[in-house]
Design a protein around this motif. Structure first.
Motif, mmCIF file in Angstrom:
data_model
loop_
_atom_site.group_PDB
_atom_site.id
_atom_site.type_symbol
_atom_site.label_atom_id
_atom_site.label_comp_id
_atom_site.label_asym_id
_atom_site.label_seq_id
_atom_site.Cartn_x
_atom_site.Cartn_y
_atom_site.Cartn_z
ATOM 1 N N THR A 30 0.956 -1.205 0.085
ATOM 2 C CA THR A 30 0.173 0.088 0.104
ATOM 3 C C THR A 30 0.926 1.651 -0.295
ATOM 4 O OG1 THR A 30 -0.091 0.102 2.132
ATOM 5 C CG2 THR A 30 -1.804 -1.285 1.307
ATOM 6 N N PRO A 31 -0.108 2.113 0.250
ATOM 7 C CA PRO A 31 1.115 3.674 0.504
ATOM 8 C C PRO A 31 2.243 3.552 1.117
ATOM 9 C CG PRO A 31 -1.301 4.181 -1.260
ATOM 10 C CD PRO A 31 -0.916 2.600 -0.643
ATOM 11 N N LYS A 32 1.215 2.785 2.403
ATOM 12 C CA LYS A 32 2.170 3.117 3.704
ATOM 13 C C LYS A 32 2.713 2.292 4.260
ATOM 14 C CE LYS A 32 -1.095 6.438 5.752
ATOM 15 N NZ LYS A 32 -1.976 6.408 6.849
ATOM 16 N N LYS A 33 2.347 0.996 2.982
ATOM 17 C CA LYS A 33 4.030 -0.045 2.849
ATOM 18 C C LYS A 33 4.101 -0.310 2.103
ATOM 19 C CE LYS A 33 1.555 -4.123 4.052
ATOM 20 N NZ LYS A 33 1.260 -4.911 4.692
ATOM 21 N N PRO A 34 4.534 0.150 1.214
ATOM 22 C CA PRO A 34 5.620 -0.149 -0.059
ATOM 23 C C PRO A 34 6.389 -1.615 0.006
ATOM 24 C CG PRO A 34 6.729 1.696 0.863
ATOM 25 C CD PRO A 34 5.880 1.216 1.491
ATOM 26 N N PHE A 35 6.218 -1.862 -1.451
ATOM 27 C CA PHE A 35 7.590 -3.382 -1.151
ATOM 28 C C PHE A 35 8.525 -2.932 -1.985
ATOM 29 C CE2 PHE A 35 9.312 -7.033 -3.115
ATOM 30 C CZ PHE A 35 9.357 -8.112 -2.100
ATOM 31 N N VAL A 36 9.830 -3.191 -1.302
ATOM 32 C CA VAL A 36 10.520 -2.648 -1.567
ATOM 33 C C VAL A 36 11.422 -3.626 -2.363
ATOM 34 C CG1 VAL A 36 12.986 -1.029 -1.178
ATOM 35 C CG2 VAL A 36 11.016 -0.814 -0.041
ATOM 36 N N LEU A 37 12.154 -3.082 -3.355
ATOM 37 C CA LEU A 37 13.020 -4.268 -4.605
ATOM 38 C C LEU A 37 14.302 -3.791 -5.593
ATOM 39 C CD1 LEU A 37 12.211 -7.195 -5.861
ATOM 40 C CD2 LEU A 37 11.094 -5.858 -8.168
ATOM 41 N N GLY A 38 14.469 -4.652 -5.056
ATOM 42 C CA GLY A 38 16.100 -4.693 -5.447
ATOM 43 C C GLY A 38 17.129 -5.377 -6.944
ATOM 44 N N LEU A 39 16.817 -4.052 -8.045
ATOM 45 C CA LEU A 39 16.763 -4.114 -9.552
ATOM 46 C C LEU A 39 18.313 -4.469 -9.654
ATOM 47 C CD1 LEU A 39 13.775 -2.721 -11.139
ATOM 48 C CD2 LEU A 39 13.905 -4.927 -10.398
ATOM 49 N N PRO A 40 18.625 -6.442 -10.951
ATOM 50 C CA PRO A 40 20.358 -5.957 -11.270
ATOM 51 C C PRO A 40 20.258 -5.381 -12.299
ATOM 52 C CG PRO A 40 19.053 -7.878 -11.352
ATOM 53 C CD PRO A 40 18.056 -7.153 -10.469
ATOM 54 N N SER A 41 21.228 -5.048 -13.037
ATOM 55 C CA SER A 41 20.956 -4.779 -14.698
ATOM 56 C C SER A 41 22.401 -6.236 -15.562
ATOM 57 C CB SER A 41 21.952 -3.646 -15.036
ATOM 58 O OG SER A 41 21.440 -2.822 -13.863
ATOM 59 N N GLY A 42 22.438 -6.027 -16.299
ATOM 60 C CA GLY A 42 22.585 -7.054 -17.048
ATOM 61 C C GLY A 42 21.804 -7.722 -18.270
ATOM 62 N N SER A 43 22.772 -8.727 -19.131
ATOM 63 C CA SER A 43 21.849 -9.825 -19.580
ATOM 64 C C SER A 43 20.808 -10.605 -18.352
ATOM 65 C CB SER A 43 22.637 -10.585 -20.702
ATOM 66 O OG SER A 43 23.717 -11.203 -20.434
ATOM 67 N N VAL A 66 5.226 -0.081 -5.534
ATOM 68 C CA VAL A 66 6.831 -0.728 -5.089
ATOM 69 C C VAL A 66 7.717 0.127 -5.624
ATOM 70 C CG1 VAL A 66 8.400 -2.662 -6.331
ATOM 71 C CG2 VAL A 66 6.089 -3.141 -5.802
ATOM 72 N N ILE A 67 8.778 0.076 -4.878
ATOM 73 C CA ILE A 67 9.931 0.751 -4.619
ATOM 74 C C ILE A 67 11.450 0.303 -5.427
ATOM 75 C CG2 ILE A 67 11.264 2.428 -3.695
ATOM 76 C CD1 ILE A 67 9.070 2.882 -1.458
ATOM 77 N N PHE A 68 11.290 0.743 -6.366
ATOM 78 C CA PHE A 68 13.076 0.092 -6.911
ATOM 79 C C PHE A 68 13.861 1.093 -6.575
ATOM 80 C CE2 PHE A 68 9.014 -0.054 -9.536
ATOM 81 C CZ PHE A 68 8.986 -1.528 -9.625
ATOM 82 N N PHE A 69 15.340 -0.272 -6.653
ATOM 83 C CA PHE A 69 16.222 0.312 -6.185
ATOM 84 C C PHE A 69 16.884 0.014 -7.493
ATOM 85 C CE2 PHE A 69 15.105 1.904 -1.922
ATOM 86 C CZ PHE A 69 15.855 3.348 -1.934
ATOM 87 N N GLY A 70 17.332 1.006 -7.907
ATOM 88 C CA GLY A 70 18.744 0.693 -9.231
ATOM 89 C C GLY A 70 20.329 0.348 -8.602
ATOM 90 N N THR A 71 20.701 -1.144 -8.425
ATOM 91 C CA THR A 71 22.065 -0.940 -7.274
ATOM 92 C C THR A 71 23.429 -0.805 -8.385
ATOM 93 O OG1 THR A 71 21.856 -3.329 -9.017
ATOM 94 C CG2 THR A 71 21.151 -3.264 -6.476
#
Length: 264
Positions: A30-43, A66-71
């Motif tokens: 939810t907006p107050k309880k987002p899911f946080v996801l770390g994302l990889p790059s590459g093939s 969902v909140i995304f973090f590129g690594t």
């Protein structure tokens, strides 16, 4: 450690996409309880990204909360540079789903103050409560994100000099011209990554077999950064059969039997 072995790259990618969908939906963000996801790059993650985009298209998952973090990101490479990791993630995945731009965090490769940028990234992670699921690939030399061999297993987000092995591997994105590959990158630290609630590493192809062997059957060592996953309470490796060629048959059989009774 959980090891999921699938016959092909396509099967591995499909399983990984379904698992991410399962984790997001289980969290009920939810907006107050987002899911946080770390994302990889590459093939390696491209097949998973395609599966996630399809799941969104079919209405099986939403990325609105969902909140995304590129690594990682190359130093000297900006958001609009097609060779950058940020550009690739938007082009291969994020533009196909209902992501909010304010929910996407990347390291700024154009910064002139590395320490400040990395500290800001670490603060953003803490401000959102930490990562629920960090997804990564593994290099032939065992690097995770861009934490190269001999990186400190207690490292935080920082600038990192890239090895010749990584430069050669990534030159395929630069017309196979190794001289065009940036030699320094900003990367999430190993300890930072290990603070995630769960870590999922993807490995595909025979070229990843040695790294997978050290990850699962070897000792924990900074020579093979991927081996640190042995210490994570909820570490998962998803791989195809080709990547298991240097694992003992006993190891492969063990994980296959365990997965027969898996609930997810």
């Amino acid at each position: 450690m959980r090891v999921v072995i699938k016959p092909t790259y396509e099967d591995m990618s499909s399983w990984a996409a379904d698992y991410v969908v399962y984790r997001i939906n289980k969290h009920k963000p939810t907006p107050k309880k987002p899911f946080v996801l770390g994302l990889p790059s590459g093939s390696t993650p491209l097949g998973m990204f395609a599966g996630l985009a399809q799941a969104y298209k079919e209405g099986r998952v939403s990325f609105e909360n969902v909140i995304f973090f590129g690594t990682c990101e190359y130093v000297g490479v900006g958001a609009g540079d097609e060779h950058g990791f940020q550009y690739s993630l938007w082009d291969k995945f994020l533009k196909f789903v209902n992501v909010k731009k304010e929910h996407v965090h990347f390291l700024n490769g154009l910064t002139t103050n590395f320490s400040k940028e990395c500290a800001s990234y670490e603060k953003a992670l803490k401000d959102c409560g930490g990562v629920h699921l960090f997804i990564g690939g593994v290099g032939e030399d065992g690097h995770i994100a861009l934490n190269e061999p001999y990186s400190s297993l207690g490292s935080r987000t920082r600038a990192k000099l890239l090895t010749q092995s990584t430069l050669r591997a990534n030159s395929r994105f630069f017309g196979n011209d190794i001289s065009k590959v940036p030699t320094v990158a900003l990367t999430i630290g190993i300890e930072t990554m290990m603070e995630a609630e769960e870590v999922l590493i993807l490995a595909s192809g025979p070229q990843k077999a040695q790294a997978l062997h050290h990850a699962i059957e070897g000792s924990i060592t900074h020579v093979w950064p991927i081996s640190i996953l042995q210490q994570h309470k909820h570490g998962i490796i998803a791989c195809d059969e080709a990547a298991t060629k240097q694992l003992s048959q006993e190891t492969v059989q063990y994980f296959r039997e365990i997965e027969k009774n898996s609930f997810s």
